[in-house]
Write an enzyme that holds these catalytic residues in place. Structure first.
Site, mmCIF file in Angstrom:
data_model
loop_
_atom_site.group_PDB
_atom_site.id
_atom_site.type_symbol
_atom_site.label_atom_id
_atom_site.label_comp_id
_atom_site.label_asym_id
_atom_site.label_seq_id
_atom_site.Cartn_x
_atom_site.Cartn_y
_atom_site.Cartn_z
ATOM 1 N N TYR A 186 41.870 23.369 34.569
ATOM 2 C CA TYR A 186 40.980 24.453 34.109
ATOM 3 C C TYR A 186 39.611 23.864 33.773
ATOM 4 C CZ TYR A 186 39.488 28.455 31.205
ATOM 5 O OH TYR A 186 38.814 29.524 30.672
ATOM 6 N N THR A 230 42.356 37.529 24.436
ATOM 7 C CA THR A 230 42.751 38.236 25.663
ATOM 8 C C THR A 230 44.136 37.740 26.068
ATOM 9 O OG1 THR A 230 41.961 36.580 27.229
ATOM 10 C CG2 THR A 230 40.332 38.171 26.456
ATOM 11 N N ASP A 274 39.434 43.642 40.870
ATOM 12 C CA ASP A 274 40.516 42.841 40.267
ATOM 13 C C ASP A 274 41.638 42.698 41.288
ATOM 14 O OD1 ASP A 274 41.119 42.285 36.954
ATOM 15 O OD2 ASP A 274 42.802 42.036 38.338
ATOM 16 N N ASN A 280 33.658 36.734 36.923
ATOM 17 C CA ASN A 280 34.365 36.587 35.649
ATOM 18 C C ASN A 280 35.844 36.257 35.794
ATOM 19 O OD1 ASN A 280 35.041 37.554 32.664
ATOM 20 N ND2 ASN A 280 36.253 38.842 34.030
HETATM 21 P P1 NAD Z 1 42.338 37.886 31.245
HETATM 22 O O1 NAD Z 1 43.572 37.203 31.726
HETATM 23 O O2 NAD Z 1 42.436 38.799 30.082
HETATM 24 O O3 NAD Z 1 41.638 38.682 32.438
HETATM 25 C C1 NAD Z 1 41.429 38.084 33.688
HETATM 26 C C2 NAD Z 1 41.396 39.134 34.773
HETATM 27 O O4 NAD Z 1 41.165 38.455 36.019
HETATM 28 C C3 NAD Z 1 42.726 39.892 34.918
HETATM 29 O O5 NAD Z 1 42.506 41.278 35.014
HETATM 30 C C4 NAD Z 1 43.306 39.342 36.211
HETATM 31 O O6 NAD Z 1 44.132 40.284 36.915
HETATM 32 C C5 NAD Z 1 42.055 38.995 36.981
HETATM 33 N N1 NAD Z 1 42.308 38.016 38.040
HETATM 34 C C6 NAD Z 1 43.111 36.919 37.985
HETATM 35 N N2 NAD Z 1 43.131 36.315 39.178
HETATM 36 C C7 NAD Z 1 42.338 37.032 40.001
HETATM 37 C C8 NAD Z 1 41.964 36.917 41.371
HETATM 38 N N3 NAD Z 1 42.455 35.935 42.129
HETATM 39 N N4 NAD Z 1 41.116 37.828 41.886
HETATM 40 C C9 NAD Z 1 40.637 38.835 41.120
HETATM 41 N N5 NAD Z 1 40.974 39.019 39.833
HETATM 42 C C10 NAD Z 1 41.809 38.117 39.280
HETATM 43 O O7 NAD Z 1 41.297 36.701 30.972
HETATM 44 P P2 NAD Z 1 39.932 36.653 30.125
HETATM 45 O O8 NAD Z 1 40.209 35.874 28.904
HETATM 46 O O9 NAD Z 1 39.319 37.989 30.031
HETATM 47 O O10 NAD Z 1 39.083 35.707 31.090
HETATM 48 C C11 NAD Z 1 37.916 36.129 31.753
HETATM 49 C C12 NAD Z 1 37.095 34.883 32.070
HETATM 50 O O11 NAD Z 1 36.692 34.264 30.844
HETATM 51 C C13 NAD Z 1 37.880 33.811 32.832
HETATM 52 O O12 NAD Z 1 37.045 33.208 33.788
HETATM 53 C C14 NAD Z 1 38.243 32.810 31.761
HETATM 54 O O13 NAD Z 1 38.450 31.520 32.267
HETATM 55 C C15 NAD Z 1 37.021 32.894 30.877
HETATM 56 N N6 NAD Z 1 37.203 32.410 29.510
HETATM 57 C C16 NAD Z 1 38.105 33.029 28.682
HETATM 58 C C17 NAD Z 1 38.280 32.547 27.386
HETATM 59 C C18 NAD Z 1 39.243 33.175 26.421
HETATM 60 O O14 NAD Z 1 39.467 32.585 25.338
HETATM 61 N N7 NAD Z 1 39.816 34.329 26.702
HETATM 62 C C19 NAD Z 1 37.530 31.445 26.952
HETATM 63 C C20 NAD Z 1 36.642 30.839 27.828
HETATM 64 C C21 NAD Z 1 36.478 31.347 29.109
#
Ligand code: NAD
Length: 276
Positions: free
Chosen positions: A155, A190, A37, A90
């Site tokens: 996005y 999240t 991360d 992810n």
């Molecule tokens: P989140 O914000 O809770 O967690 C994301 C994590 O990624 C964080 O710990 C952050 O520090 C880390 N991160 C951000 N930029 C980074 C970088 N440059 N290098 C390394 N780490 C980095 O988000 P989430 O909801 O758990 O999202 C996880 C994945 O799921 C993402 O790709 C997001 O687009 C996708 N997603 C989420 C949802 C949702 O509703 N939460 C829906 C569809 C897709």
């Protein structure tokens, strides 16, 4: 379910949200987890929590938008464990808004993390896995990788790119023993929304406007792991997303009003509340 026992899994964005839950559930199932991360403190916390519960994990500060960081992550994993079974690309962020308000820096930032991050993680892990003759790349896209999302266009574009890469790589990988799956979730509870940038709209207004009833990360990860065991091409959830995707492909005109409402609702949140 001992499918993941003694497997080596790398998870980017493992410090929070879905990534953190993936780390914890995989470790509980006996996998050795590499928590990567950009937030070292959060990655460390995930790894320590896993170890406190008797699991196997270590963490690394990685910025997925840096090719050399991702290269180092994968090389270090292979050096330590002599293999890599799962690469979960992810990590992701959300930047949206009316396209007229978005800066090129905002477009570049979202593409650097959501697209380049997955590109580096997929291609570098793919070379290692192809040489091993086994491995599974799991790329997190989104429901917005399958359909339009006006008001969240950067996005949406980044996630469409992830779907295209993953679906093609799945066929390239099939002949060399490498599996590729794409995850397309709807809303999961999240902090991604709390951290989201919407150009010219205060974040509190964005968070207030979100639909209620998002899925818990633990439920999402349960669905993801079951999909991986079945080597599913696309892991799409919840059912409402599957249905919307079907309608979008078969009867696209039916969703036209819904897409228009999405950008109008973002415009309403801007100062002045105009819908054009
Ligand atoms: P989140 O914000 O809770 O967690 C994301 C994590 O990624 C964080 O710990 C952050 O520090 C880390 N991160 C951000 N930029 C980074 C970088 N440059 N290098 C390394 N780490 C980095 O988000 P989430 O909801 O758990 O999202 C996880 C994945 O799921 C993402 O790709 C997001 O687009 C996708 N997603 C989420 C949802 C949702 O509703 N939460 C829906 C569809 C897709």
């Amino acid at each position: 379910m001992n499918y993941f026992k003694n497997k080596v899994a790398v998870i980017t964005g493992g410090g929070a949200g879905i990534g953190r839950e993936l780390c914890c559930q995989l470790a509980k199932l006996g996998a050795t987890v590499v928590v990567a991360d950009i937030r070292e403190d959060k990655a460390k916390k995930t790894a320590e929590q896993i170890k406190d519960h008797g699991g196997s994990a270590h963490y690394m500060r990685v910025d997925v938008s840096s090719e050399s960081d991702v290269q180092h992550l994968i090389e270090d994993t292979v050096l330590q464990y002599s293999r890599i079974d799962y690469m979960f690309n992810n990590a992701g962020i959300a930047i949206g808004g009316d396209v007229r308000d978005l800066t090129m820096e905002q477009w570049k930032k979202v593409m650097d993390i959501n697209w380049n991050g997955v590109l580096y993680g997929s291609t570098i892990a793919y070379r290692v896995m192809a040489q091993q003759g086994f491995g599974h790349i799991v790329n997190t896209a989104s429901a917005t990788g399958l359909m339009p999302q006006p008001g969240n266009t950067p996005y949406c574009a980044s996630k469409h790119a992830v779907v295209g890469l993953s679906q093609s790589l799945r066929f390239e990988g099939a002949d060399v023993g490498v599996k590729v799956s794409t995850i397309c979730p709807g809303h999961v509870q999240t902090d991604i929304y709390k951290n989201m940038t919407v150009a010219n709209v205060p974040n509190e207004k964005v968070v207030e406007s979100l639909p209620i009833g998002a899925m818990k990360p633990s439920v999402a990860v349960d669905i993801i792991l079951k999909g991986i065991i079945k080597n599913k091409d696309m892991i799409i959830f919840p059912d409402s997303v599957r249905w919307a995707w079907r309608i979008h492909r078969l009867f696209p005109a039916l969703l036209k009003q819904a897409w228009l409402q999405k950008i109008r609702s973002i415009r309403r949140l801007k100062d002045g509340g105009v819908t054009r």
